[in-house]
Design an enzyme around this catalytic site. Sequence first.
Site, PDB file in Angstrom:
ATOM      1  N   HIS A 160       0.814  -1.232   0.000  1.00 51.91           N
ATOM      2  CA  HIS A 160       0.000   0.000   0.000  1.00 51.91           C
ATOM      3  C   HIS A 160       0.844   1.276   0.000  1.00 51.91           C
ATOM      4  CE1 HIS A 160      -3.644  -2.282   0.462  1.00 51.91           C
ATOM      5  NE2 HIS A 160      -3.245  -2.819   1.613  1.00 51.91           N
ATOM      6  N   ASP A 196      -2.282 -10.633  -2.472  1.00 54.58           N
ATOM      7  CA  ASP A 196      -2.890 -10.199  -1.208  1.00 54.58           C
ATOM      8  C   ASP A 196      -4.375  -9.890  -1.476  1.00 54.58           C
ATOM      9  OD1 ASP A 196      -1.948  -8.845   1.655  1.00 54.58           O
ATOM     10  OD2 ASP A 196      -3.664  -7.801   0.760  1.00 54.58           O
ATOM     11  N   HIS A 198      -6.071  -7.377  -0.527  1.00 58.69           N
ATOM     12  CA  HIS A 198      -6.297  -5.948  -0.791  1.00 58.69           C
ATOM     13  C   HIS A 198      -5.538  -5.495  -2.037  1.00 58.69           C
ATOM     14  CE1 HIS A 198      -6.736  -6.514   3.634  1.00 58.69           C
ATOM     15  NE2 HIS A 198      -7.781  -5.713   3.468  1.00 58.69           N
ATOM     16  N   ASP A 285      -4.443 -13.103   3.360  1.00 60.43           N
ATOM     17  CA  ASP A 285      -5.706 -12.590   3.912  1.00 60.43           C
ATOM     18  C   ASP A 285      -6.896 -12.915   3.024  1.00 60.43           C
ATOM     19  OD1 ASP A 285      -4.470 -10.811   2.170  1.00 60.43           O
ATOM     20  OD2 ASP A 285      -4.626  -9.075   3.493  1.00 60.43           O
TER      21      ASP A 285
END
Length: 343
Positions: A160, A196, A198, A285
């Site tokens: 991120h 991931d 996200h 995740d």
Amino acid sequence: MIILYSDDHRQQAGRAELNDGRLVPCHERPERAEMVLARARQMALGPLRPPSLLDEAPILRVHDKAYVEFLKTAWDQWVVEHGDWDALPLNWLAPNMHRRVVPESIDGKLGYYSFDAGTPITEGTWRAALAAASCAVTAADLVSSGDRASFALVRPPGHHAGQAFYGGYCFVNNAAVAAQRMLDGGAERIAILDVDYHHGNGTQEIFWERDDVLFVCVHADPRQEFPYYSGHADERGGGRGEGFTLNLPLPWGTDWPAYAEALSIAASRIQEFTPDALVVSLGADTYEGDPISRFRLTMEDFPRIGAMIERIGLPTCFVMEGGYAVDALGVNIVNVLTGFEGR
Ligand code: OKP
Ligand code: ZN
């Protein structure tokens, strides 16, 4: 495969993140790496090595100098202004407010360089982030010099973090640092595959206008999920980088069949790009038991992810990202890697 690891990850141990209107204990905590390390040892995944040196130069190849200076000094300034408690931002820019002037006070700077209130800066944040990026650099160097695969067992995560911003538990974009390191070592093209849950908005931002780095991301649809404002299917890169970003957003509730379909589209695009090597942003995740995520992959699905990545057929540097079902994290992450190794 060789595992790059540094105990310095423990230097990042925030007290709390703002989640669902409450300050709750940080999901991104030291036990995450300890669980993966324990499982990697149990499965004899490979020898552990520390980063070959701690050096910020490879970080400056993908992050702005002023941003890195901010990361290095934010805690000291915070302590002077507010005392010894985690630094969290409280104010951000709305559209048409001013970015021309970098604020002098720490609250202004925190908001200026961040995009969420889940990412505390602590006394040890920079040391931990530097160690993580350095593990990624050494992992990249191993692949550059002929290893089939390497694994940077790192936290805090990185995908991120952009050229000049932090957020989503990330400060330094470890995968981006690794990819750039391989290019600087002589590679012509590098692909980054982000699995991931996200969207890797920071990695996308860093390489948006680049045609020597292909960024492919399978993630939860930003209409439903963090980071909300990045990761739509029509984001494809800009300028000479147009067509070198591929986003494959999937809805909440996605299970293996739909996930595997997206992953096989990702794999095909990577092969078409004919890169010299692959960097994998490896989050777990996507697991059904993850406390902050809403995909439904099971433990049996993670070796399948590894096997699909292996079939791409490239030298591969794995860099750890998210995964917050801490008790299952070691098994799930290492399952991808043993799946890659075909065992
Ligand atoms: C970091 B990485 C959920 C809040 C989520 C940020 C999540 C950052 C994930 N209610 N806040 O991509 O695993
Ligand atoms: Zn994640």
